[in-house]
Design an enzyme around this catalytic site. Structure first.
Site, PDB file in Angstrom:
ATOM      1  N   ASN A  41      34.664  38.550  40.936  1.00  0.00           N
ATOM      2  CA  ASN A  41      34.257  38.564  42.348  1.00  0.00           C
ATOM      3  C   ASN A  41      34.201  37.152  42.917  1.00  0.00           C
ATOM      4  OD1 ASN A  41      33.683  41.326  43.043  1.00  0.00           O
ATOM      5  ND2 ASN A  41      31.900  41.228  41.702  1.00  0.00           N
ATOM      6  N   ASP A  48      27.179  44.256  40.502  1.00  0.00           N
ATOM      7  CA  ASP A  48      26.825  43.851  39.132  1.00  0.00           C
ATOM      8  C   ASP A  48      25.331  43.506  39.076  1.00  0.00           C
ATOM      9  OD1 ASP A  48      29.792  43.001  37.875  1.00  0.00           O
ATOM     10  OD2 ASP A  48      29.592  42.653  40.017  1.00  0.00           O
ATOM     11  N   THR A  58      31.613  45.472  33.684  1.00  0.00           N
ATOM     12  CA  THR A  58      31.646  45.730  35.129  1.00  0.00           C
ATOM     13  C   THR A  58      32.435  44.671  35.883  1.00  0.00           C
ATOM     14  OG1 THR A  58      29.577  44.534  35.499  1.00  0.00           O
ATOM     15  CG2 THR A  58      29.401  46.888  35.003  1.00  0.00           C
ATOM     16  N   ASP A 105      30.770  40.243  36.446  1.00  0.00           N
ATOM     17  CA  ASP A 105      31.198  39.173  37.365  1.00  0.00           C
ATOM     18  C   ASP A 105      30.286  39.194  38.593  1.00  0.00           C
ATOM     19  OD1 ASP A 105      32.231  41.607  38.311  1.00  0.00           O
ATOM     20  OD2 ASP A 105      33.971  40.661  39.233  1.00  0.00           O
ATOM     21  N   HIS A 138      29.368  50.383  42.788  1.00  0.00           N
ATOM     22  CA  HIS A 138      30.208  50.786  41.651  1.00  0.00           C
ATOM     23  C   HIS A 138      29.561  50.575  40.273  1.00  0.00           C
ATOM     24  CE1 HIS A 138      33.534  50.456  44.621  1.00  0.00           C
ATOM     25  NE2 HIS A 138      33.027  49.267  44.922  1.00  0.00           N
ATOM     26  N   ASP A 139      29.228  49.294  39.994  1.00  0.00           N
ATOM     27  CA  ASP A 139      28.918  48.902  38.614  1.00  0.00           C
ATOM     28  C   ASP A 139      27.669  49.573  38.063  1.00  0.00           C
ATOM     29  OD1 ASP A 139      31.124  47.274  38.800  1.00  0.00           O
ATOM     30  OD2 ASP A 139      29.973  45.473  39.275  1.00  0.00           O
ATOM     31  N   PHE A 174      40.149  46.399  41.946  1.00  0.00           N
ATOM     32  CA  PHE A 174      39.958  44.964  41.743  1.00  0.00           C
ATOM     33  C   PHE A 174      39.844  44.552  40.265  1.00  0.00           C
ATOM     34  CE2 PHE A 174      37.150  41.247  41.324  1.00  0.00           C
ATOM     35  CZ  PHE A 174      37.846  40.312  42.072  1.00  0.00           C
ATOM     36  N   ASN A 175      38.922  45.133  39.503  1.00  0.00           N
ATOM     37  CA  ASN A 175      38.678  44.636  38.136  1.00  0.00           C
ATOM     38  C   ASN A 175      39.937  44.699  37.275  1.00  0.00           C
ATOM     39  OD1 ASN A 175      35.968  44.135  38.614  1.00  0.00           O
ATOM     40  ND2 ASN A 175      35.280  46.110  37.799  1.00  0.00           N
TER      41      ASN A 175
HETATM   42  C1  BDR Z   1      34.671  46.369  41.325  1.00  0.00           C
HETATM   43  O1  BDR Z   1      35.178  45.131  41.806  1.00  0.00           O
HETATM   44  C2  BDR Z   1      34.135  44.258  42.087  1.00  0.00           C
HETATM   45  O2  BDR Z   1      34.307  43.692  43.339  1.00  0.00           O
HETATM   46  C3  BDR Z   1      32.859  45.032  41.985  1.00  0.00           C
HETATM   47  O3  BDR Z   1      31.819  44.221  41.448  1.00  0.00           O
HETATM   48  C4  BDR Z   1      33.198  46.171  41.063  1.00  0.00           C
HETATM   49  O4  BDR Z   1      33.008  45.816  39.720  1.00  0.00           O
HETATM   50  C5  BDR Z   1      35.011  47.443  42.333  1.00  0.00           C
HETATM   51  O5  BDR Z   1      36.378  47.501  42.534  1.00  0.00           O
HETATM   52 CA    CA Z   2      31.787  43.809  39.130  1.00  0.00          CA
END
Ligand code: BDR
Ligand code: CA
Length: 316
Positions: A38, A14, A128, A9, A246-247, A169-170
């Site tokens: 996102n 990402d 991701t 996303d 993160h990703d 979030f994801n």
């Molecule tokens: C995840 O949520 C998204 O905002 C980022 O791209 C990452 O995949 C982190 O919580």
């Molecule tokens: Ca992401």
């Protein structure tokens, strides 16, 4: 060479994940599939195309689901969620508009066709973003669970969150999708939660070093990561010098598995009904638990290994 598909996303982190997958000499990125997360689906698709065009890459992009699998929207709509921090999630990456079109086939149909081909059952799926596309593909073709050799996903946390007190979030965006993917029987699910990504942050000094490498992937990633550091939501009254990316850690794991630490198999479920806990990943750490150990979860990651991986990728 490790072959992979990224379902994402895009999204600043990402984007860094895609750039590392395109440039690292030991990785062969076969396709990018996009999902609502996102930013809306049309933005995640355009952003993914921008990143690939910027690198001169011909990796195809397939657009996936514009909304969660079961719900009409996120548990709290994006505009309400981002209301006080609009600058963190930029609608479009600061790269030239794409020239390469998105593929006509949808992401879910592509994933099914791809993995049902015997020539492709070696390809790692890296997810991701919210797990909507992956869940829809598995629901339509349950045999995919035996044909995806490894799913490496960024998502979840052990007892905390970045959207709610307990949800990442994801997973929170599409908890039903996450729960169905985790219970689908995929043989190797690697979960990279916030615990890992927050323990291996990238610094402003690292960004300076990427700039010095000077390749398109290096300088674009430096700029994106600086944006993350400066605008990170908890930066209000502190000068931040680092941020999680993160990703990209999921991609680093493919060439440098030692990037993931405190890494063990646990039963993992997703809360889909709780008033205050929707989207929580419930990681069962009881040694005597009889629940199936359906995911390998990393509770730490190694920043040095991660940054070296990014440098190696961007130098190529
Ligand atoms: C995840 O949520 C998204 O905002 C980022 O791209 C990452 O995949 C982190 O919580
Ligand atoms: Ca992401």
């Amino acid at each position: 060479m490790t072959r992979l598909i990224i379902d994402c996303d895009t999204g600043t982190d990402d984007a860094v994940a895609i750039m590392a997958a395109v440039t690292h000499p030991d990785l062969d990125l076969l396709a990018v599939t996009t999902v609502n997360g996102n930013v809306p689906l049309s933005n995640t698709t355009e952003n993914s195309l921008r990143v690939l065009d910027h690198l001169g890459s011909t990796v195809p992009v397939y657009a996936g689901s514009p909304r969660p699998m079961v719900r009409a929207d996120f548990p709290v709509p994006r505009d309400v969620l981002n209301g006080d921090k609009p600058q963190f999630q930029i609608p479009y990456l600061d790269l030239p508009p794409s020239v390469t079109p998105v593929r006509e086939q949808g992401a879910v149909a592509f994933l099914i066709d791809y993995y049902m081909d015997d020539a492709n059952t070696d390809t790692v799926l890296v997810a991701t973003g919210p797990l909507t596309n992956v869940a829809l593909a598995l629901a339509a073709e349950p045999r995919l669970a035996q044909r995806i050799p490894q799913l490496v996903l960024m998502g979840g946390a052990r007892g905390w969150g970045n959207v709610t007190a307990v949800a990442e979030f994801n997973i929170w965006v599409d908890p039903e999708a996450a729960e169905s993917v985790l219970s689908a029987g995929i043989r190797d699910v690697v979960m990279v939660p916030l615990d890992a990504t927050h323990s291996a942050q990238v610094s402003l000094e690292d960004c300076d070093a990427f700039d010095a490498i000077g390749t398109p992937a290096a300088t674009a990633s430096a700029s994106i990561i600086r944006h993350r550091i400066v605008n990170y939501p908890d930066a209000a009254d502190a000068v931040r010098l680092t941020a999680p990316v993160h990703d990209a850690i999921c991609v680093a794991f493919l060439t440098n598995p030692e990037v993931l630490e405190e890494f063990d198999s646990y039963p993992v479920r997703v809360e889909t009904a709780g008033t205050h806990t929707v989207g929580e990943t419930v990681i069962d750490m009881r040694p005597w638990s009889e629940e199936p150990r359906n995911a390998r979860v990393a509770l730490r990651a190694n920043a040095q290994v991660f940054v070296k991986f990014l440098s190696d990728a961007f130098s190529s």
